[in-house]
Design an enzyme around this catalytic site. Structure first.
Site, PDB file in Angstrom:
ATOM      1  N   SER A   7       0.853  -1.201   0.000  1.00  0.00           N
ATOM      2  CA  SER A   7       0.000   0.000   0.000  1.00  0.00           C
ATOM      3  C   SER A   7       0.877   1.235   0.000  1.00  0.00           C
ATOM      4  CB  SER A   7      -0.871   0.013   1.260  1.00  0.00           C
ATOM      5  OG  SER A   7      -1.470   1.282   1.418  1.00  0.00           O
TER       6      SER A   7
ATOM      7  N   TYR B 141      -1.048  -0.981  10.231  1.00  0.00           N
ATOM      8  CA  TYR B 141      -1.295  -1.317   8.818  1.00  0.00           C
ATOM      9  C   TYR B 141      -0.085  -0.892   7.977  1.00  0.00           C
ATOM     10  CZ  TYR B 141      -3.784  -1.282   4.280  1.00  0.00           C
ATOM     11  OH  TYR B 141      -4.171  -1.498   2.973  1.00  0.00           O
TER      12      TYR B 141
HETATM   13  P1  NAD Z   1     -11.979  -5.813   0.550  1.00  0.00           P
HETATM   14  O1  NAD Z   1     -12.355  -5.709   1.979  1.00  0.00           O
HETATM   15  O2  NAD Z   1     -13.009  -5.582  -0.499  1.00  0.00           O
HETATM   16  O3  NAD Z   1     -11.261  -7.195   0.245  1.00  0.00           O
HETATM   17  C1  NAD Z   1     -10.484  -7.875   1.188  1.00  0.00           C
HETATM   18  C2  NAD Z   1     -10.814  -9.353   1.085  1.00  0.00           C
HETATM   19  O4  NAD Z   1      -9.904 -10.072   1.927  1.00  0.00           O
HETATM   20  C3  NAD Z   1     -12.244  -9.699   1.552  1.00  0.00           C
HETATM   21  O5  NAD Z   1     -12.881 -10.523   0.576  1.00  0.00           O
HETATM   22  C4  NAD Z   1     -12.002 -10.461   2.864  1.00  0.00           C
HETATM   23  O6  NAD Z   1     -13.000 -11.437   3.131  1.00  0.00           O
HETATM   24  C5  NAD Z   1     -10.645 -11.081   2.592  1.00  0.00           C
HETATM   25  N1  NAD Z   1      -9.947 -11.475   3.824  1.00  0.00           N
HETATM   26  C6  NAD Z   1      -9.855 -10.792   4.984  1.00  0.00           C
HETATM   27  N2  NAD Z   1      -9.151 -11.505   5.895  1.00  0.00           N
HETATM   28  C7  NAD Z   1      -8.786 -12.658   5.286  1.00  0.00           C
HETATM   29  C8  NAD Z   1      -8.055 -13.808   5.701  1.00  0.00           C
HETATM   30  N3  NAD Z   1      -7.559 -13.919   6.948  1.00  0.00           N
HETATM   31  N4  NAD Z   1      -7.868 -14.819   4.804  1.00  0.00           N
HETATM   32  C9  NAD Z   1      -8.387 -14.731   3.558  1.00  0.00           C
HETATM   33  N5  NAD Z   1      -9.099 -13.677   3.112  1.00  0.00           N
HETATM   34  C10 NAD Z   1      -9.294 -12.651   3.967  1.00  0.00           C
HETATM   35  O7  NAD Z   1     -10.799  -4.743   0.383  1.00  0.00           O
HETATM   36  P2  NAD Z   1      -9.877  -4.295  -0.849  1.00  0.00           P
HETATM   37  O8  NAD Z   1      -9.785  -2.811  -0.734  1.00  0.00           O
HETATM   38  O9  NAD Z   1     -10.266  -4.932  -2.112  1.00  0.00           O
HETATM   39  O10 NAD Z   1      -8.473  -4.875  -0.335  1.00  0.00           O
HETATM   40  C11 NAD Z   1      -7.691  -5.805  -1.037  1.00  0.00           C
HETATM   41  C12 NAD Z   1      -6.247  -5.580  -0.644  1.00  0.00           C
HETATM   42  O11 NAD Z   1      -5.834  -4.284  -1.101  1.00  0.00           O
HETATM   43  C13 NAD Z   1      -5.977  -5.585   0.862  1.00  0.00           C
HETATM   44  O12 NAD Z   1      -4.758  -6.255   1.119  1.00  0.00           O
HETATM   45  C14 NAD Z   1      -5.833  -4.116   1.197  1.00  0.00           C
HETATM   46  O13 NAD Z   1      -5.064  -3.903   2.351  1.00  0.00           O
HETATM   47  C15 NAD Z   1      -5.154  -3.615  -0.053  1.00  0.00           C
HETATM   48  N6  NAD Z   1      -5.224  -2.187  -0.316  1.00  0.00           N
HETATM   49  C16 NAD Z   1      -6.428  -1.570  -0.426  1.00  0.00           C
HETATM   50  C17 NAD Z   1      -6.467  -0.212  -0.682  1.00  0.00           C
HETATM   51  C18 NAD Z   1      -7.769   0.517  -0.794  1.00  0.00           C
HETATM   52  O14 NAD Z   1      -7.759   1.767  -0.756  1.00  0.00           O
HETATM   53  N7  NAD Z   1      -8.890  -0.155  -0.944  1.00  0.00           N
HETATM   54  C19 NAD Z   1      -5.281   0.518  -0.844  1.00  0.00           C
HETATM   55  C20 NAD Z   1      -4.066  -0.157  -0.741  1.00  0.00           C
HETATM   56  C21 NAD Z   1      -4.046  -1.507  -0.470  1.00  0.00           C
END
Ligand code: NAD
Length: 249
Positions: A140, A155
């Site tokens: 991130s 985080y």
């Molecule tokens: P999201 O909440 O839509 O997706 C996250 C998914 O991970 C969910 O389906 C959840 O059920 C699953 N999950 C959670 N804990 C888990 C575990 N222990 N084992 C398996 N699956 C698990 O969120 P997103 O925004 O699509 O996030 C995806 C990735 O992107 C994450 O790693 C997040 O930190 C990263 N990210 C997101 C952003 C943002 O702004 N949305 C920015 C940078 C990084």
């Protein structure tokens, strides 16, 4: 069709508006057979069914090594092989440093960082035996700029750990034909922030983004596609920013 005849495993791809789900759709459009792994087993199976025949979804807790190993066995039994692993699962919490309790630290580090190690460990022996593989890991912009967007310091720490882990895996696994890279998105419009990200906070964040918008899940899926495909055949240990210019460094 950048992924014709490839199989791809994507963690954290059950949530409907998430980056993982958008990546699963894009990879399927590009000819890959996809395995969706998620803590939400029912959601994973449903997401795979939505992609069409030939795709599979299984329950998996990336923070649990035994669960990762079991999921890897299920994937390889179902799809025959795993060419691509997208370590995408993650959780976040908007906490200040003094508010991070031991249980907050544990869950955020376990899922975001330890989960990358465990799920990679579950697939590396298989990839090694075939002397090929592409692993992409979700970090991130919070790791690079010290948070300040949504997630707390735990985080940022976990996502910074992902960068070190992925670079070290890239160095170690390169001779086995396995590439490992990371992506560092800015704020992407998904449900990870729950209802805690207000319209005022969004407007404030956009002021600092040269491309003048928040990211979409598809923006990150496109970069995962590049890293998964042979377009990036000579790229390993890299970190790709997907942040609209929020951080230029
Ligand atoms: P999201 O909440 O839509 O997706 C996250 C998914 O991970 C969910 O389906 C959840 O059920 C699953 N999950 C959670 N804990 C888990 C575990 N222990 N084992 C398996 N699956 C698990 O969120 P997103 O925004 O699509 O996030 C995806 C990735 O992107 C994450 O790693 C997040 O930190 C990263 N990210 C997101 C952003 C943002 O702004 N949305 C920015 C940078 C990084």
């Amino acid at each position: 069709m950048l992924l014709k005849d490839k199989t791809a495993v994507i963690s954290g791809a059950a949530s409907k508006r998430g980056i993982g789900r958008a990546t699963a759709r894009l990879f399927a459009e590009h000819g890959a057979r996809v395995a969706i792994l998620d803590l939400d087993a029912e959601g994973a199976a449903g997401a795979a069914a939505e992609l069409g025949p030939g795709h599979v979804g299984f329950g998996c807790d990336v923070a649990d090594l035994a669960s990762c190993r079991q999921a890897a066995e299920q994937v390889i039994a179902a799809l025959g092989r795993a060419d691509i692993l997208i370590n995408n699962a993650g959780v976040t919490q908007p906490l200040k440093v003094m508010d991070v309790r031991p249980e907050d630290w544990e869950v955020v580090v376990d899922v975001n960082l330890t989960g990358v190690l465990y799920l990679s460990q579950a697939f590396i022996p298989h990839m090694r035996s075939r002397r090929q593989g592409s692993i992409a890991c979700m970090s991130s912009v919070s790791a690079q700029r010290g948070g300040g967007i949504f997630g707390g310091p735990h985080y940022s720490a976990a996502k910074a750990g992902v960068l070190g882990l992925a670079k070290a895996m890239a160095r170690e696994l390169g001779p086995d034909g396995i590439r490992v890279n990371s992506v560092t998105p800015g704020l992407i419009q998904t449900d990870i922030t729950g209802d805690k990200l207000t319209p005022e906070m969004k407007a404030d964040i956009i002021k600092g983004i040269p491309l003048n918008r928040l990211g979409e899940a598809r923006d990150v899926a496109n970069i995962y596609l590049f890293l998964a495909s042979d377009l990036s055949a000579y790229v390993t240990g890299a970190v790709l920013d997907v942040n609209g210019g929020m951080l230029i460094h």
